[in-house]
Design an enzyme around this catalytic site. Structure first.
Site, PDB file in Angstrom:
ATOM      1  N   ASP A   1      20.395  17.491  16.626  1.00 19.60           N
ATOM      2  CA  ASP A   1      19.716  17.476  15.332  1.00 19.60           C
ATOM      3  C   ASP A   1      18.274  17.028  15.504  1.00 19.60           C
ATOM      4  O   ASP A   1      17.999  16.017  16.151  1.00 19.60           O
ATOM      5  CB  ASP A   1      20.434  16.498  14.391  1.00 19.60           C
ATOM      6  CG  ASP A   1      19.745  16.379  13.042  1.00 19.60           C
ATOM      7  OD1 ASP A   1      19.790  17.360  12.273  1.00 19.60           O
ATOM      8  OD2 ASP A   1      19.158  15.318  12.757  1.00 19.60           O
TER       9      ASP A   1
ATOM     10  N   TYR B   1      10.394  14.741  12.059  1.00 20.24           N
ATOM     11  CA  TYR B   1      10.543  13.768  13.153  1.00 20.24           C
ATOM     12  C   TYR B   1       9.470  13.966  14.221  1.00 20.24           C
ATOM     13  O   TYR B   1       9.244  13.069  15.034  1.00 20.24           O
ATOM     14  CB  TYR B   1      11.916  13.892  13.855  1.00 20.24           C
ATOM     15  CG  TYR B   1      13.128  13.712  12.999  1.00 20.24           C
ATOM     16  CD1 TYR B   1      13.043  13.159  11.729  1.00 20.24           C
ATOM     17  CD2 TYR B   1      14.382  14.085  13.472  1.00 20.24           C
ATOM     18  CE1 TYR B   1      14.181  13.017  10.948  1.00 20.24           C
ATOM     19  CE2 TYR B   1      15.518  13.934  12.698  1.00 20.24           C
ATOM     20  CZ  TYR B   1      15.404  13.411  11.437  1.00 20.24           C
ATOM     21  OH  TYR B   1      16.530  13.271  10.674  1.00 20.24           O
TER      22      TYR B   1
ATOM     23  N   LYS C   1      15.209  20.850  10.232  1.00 18.78           N
ATOM     24  CA  LYS C   1      15.111  20.676   8.770  1.00 18.78           C
ATOM     25  C   LYS C   1      13.727  21.022   8.242  1.00 18.78           C
ATOM     26  O   LYS C   1      12.715  20.744   8.896  1.00 18.78           O
ATOM     27  CB  LYS C   1      15.416  19.216   8.402  1.00 18.78           C
ATOM     28  CG  LYS C   1      16.660  18.650   9.051  1.00 18.78           C
ATOM     29  CD  LYS C   1      16.993  17.258   8.539  1.00 18.78           C
ATOM     30  CE  LYS C   1      18.022  16.596   9.428  1.00 18.78           C
ATOM     31  NZ  LYS C   1      17.474  16.042  10.677  1.00 18.78           N
TER      32      LYS C   1
ATOM     33  N   HIS D   1      15.488  19.109   4.132  1.00 12.96           N
ATOM     34  CA  HIS D   1      15.553  17.706   4.583  1.00 12.96           C
ATOM     35  C   HIS D   1      15.853  16.735   3.443  1.00 12.96           C
ATOM     36  O   HIS D   1      16.653  15.805   3.601  1.00 12.96           O
ATOM     37  CB  HIS D   1      14.237  17.343   5.275  1.00 12.96           C
ATOM     38  CG  HIS D   1      14.317  16.157   6.172  1.00 12.96           C
ATOM     39  ND1 HIS D   1      13.596  16.034   7.310  1.00 12.96           N
ATOM     40  CD2 HIS D   1      15.053  15.012   6.097  1.00 12.96           C
ATOM     41  CE1 HIS D   1      13.875  14.886   7.910  1.00 12.96           C
ATOM     42  NE2 HIS D   1      14.760  14.249   7.176  1.00 12.96           N
TER      43      HIS D   1
END
Ligand SMILES: NC(=O)c1ccc[n+]([C@@H]2O[C@H](COP(=O)([O-])OP(=O)(O)OC[C@H]3O[C@@H](n4cnc5c(N)ncnc54)[C@H](OP(=O)(O)O)[C@@H]3O)[C@@H](O)[C@H]2O)c1
Length: 313
Positions: A52, A57, A86, A119
């Site tokens: 993931d 991020y 996401k 997200h």
């Protein structure tokens, strides 16, 4: 001879896309790029087959490089790994969804994605600033786009064939119901914080009844206080079954029917986190019924501001 324990290889079939999500997943919300690359490789080598990441991020590039290296070594193939990323809050406008998806895919060095998640259900002002704020430091939301508008653009990605499945993240039950009620392609996965201190039974029940897989993040309690791994119920079971508290909590998550994402920068812990085995039914019940504390560690679900990510400068 006893049958080998196969809990770690559990997969949940998804309601569209003919794919199955490995229950034990590895998350890459790791701030340091070198640590991200090393941890991703260690996770694949330890046996994790779900990874993931997220545009927000900033780890897609490192995850892509790590996968590329491992795939080139030849022991693990692209199609063996279930890759998740996401769409960030600043890309909710339908015309921004496909470009954001293509950018993520390129960073990941992939030609298709296994699961694309929205997200959070919060749209922020569209643009390149991931954390748009006004002069008082308040988030600037985009009120002109609905979650359903964004979902429609996500459905297009599935129809075009580059994205096998789509889902929602950081949502409450009401939002899930709203999308399920209106969608052409229903969410395959709902990804939320969940652990024994936040079991989300009602959401899990709804997901189960509607053929949606609930994927739990922070299954170990994100190394936060109060420390779930020091809870007397968990440490008691760990001692009884000869496993670590982390292995107990991860096994519980799978046995109650959720997929999960755990994270570590440490190769020994990564290997240990994959080495889960089936708990006796009474231990699963003891965790489900005996732990009464309720703690949410990440407030992202209330605001769209990610609690575990340092705020952008
Ligand atoms: N959608 C969202 O809003 C959202 C939010 C948060 C997370 N996520 C996803 O979910 C993933 C997992 O979340 P998380 O990081 O909160 O998960 P977690 O596994 O509950 O917590 C990870 C923390 O626990 C420590 N840890 C790992 N294994 C351990 C063990 N065996 N014993 C003791 N401590 C251990 C790690 O430290 P060391 O590195 O030192 O081992 C790390 O600090 C993220 O990487 C991300 O992919 C999504």
């Amino acid at each position: 001879m006893a049958e080998p324990d196969t809990l770690r290889y559990t997969r949940f079939a998804l309601n569209h896309g003919q794919s199955a999500l490995p229950a034990l997943g590895f998350g890459t919300l790791i701030p340091d790029p070198v640590a991200t690359r090393n941890a991703t490789k260690a996770a694949l080598e330890a046996g994790f087959r779900a990874l993931d990441t997220a545009e927000r991020y900033g780890t897609e590039k490192e995850v892509g490089e790590a996968m590329d290296e491992v795939f080139k070594e030849g022991r693990i193939k692209r199609e063996d790994v279930f890759v998740i990323t996401k769409l960030w809050n600043t890309n909710h406008r339908p015309d921004r969804v496909k470009p954001a998806f293509e950018t993520s895919l390129k960073k990941l060095k992939l030609d298709y994605l296994d699961l694309y998640l929205i997200h959070t259900p919060f749209a922020f002002r569209a643009g390149d600033e991931q954390d748009p704020r006004d002069a008082d430091g308040n988030v600037i939301y985009d009120r002109d786009v609905t979650l359903l508008d964004t979902w429609g653009a996500m459905e297009e990605l599935v129809k075009e064939g580059k994205c096998t499945a789509i889902g929602l993240s950081d949502v409450g039950l009401e939002k899930v119901k709203e999308i399920v009620g209106a969608a052409t392609i229903k969410p395959a996965v709902v990804h939320v914080e969940s652990h024994p201190y936040l079991p989300e039974w009602e959401l899990l029940e709804y997901c189960r009844a509607n053929g949606i897989v609930l994927q739990a993040f922070a299954p170990l309690g994100h190394n936060s206080e109060p420390n779930l791994l020091e809870d007397a119920v968990i440490t008691g079971i760990a001692q009884r079954v000869g496993k670590t508290p982390a292995q107990v909590v991860l096994a519980w998550a799978i046995q109650r029917g959720t997929a999960l994402l755990t994270t570590s920068k440490n190769a020994d812990r990564i290997r240990a986190n994959f080495d889960v085995s089936t708990l006796p039914d009474e231990a699963v019940r003891e965790i489900s019924e005996g732990i009464k504390s309720r703690v949410r560690f990440n407030s992202v679900v209330n605001t769209g501001v990610p609690g575990f990510i340092p705020r952008a400068k």
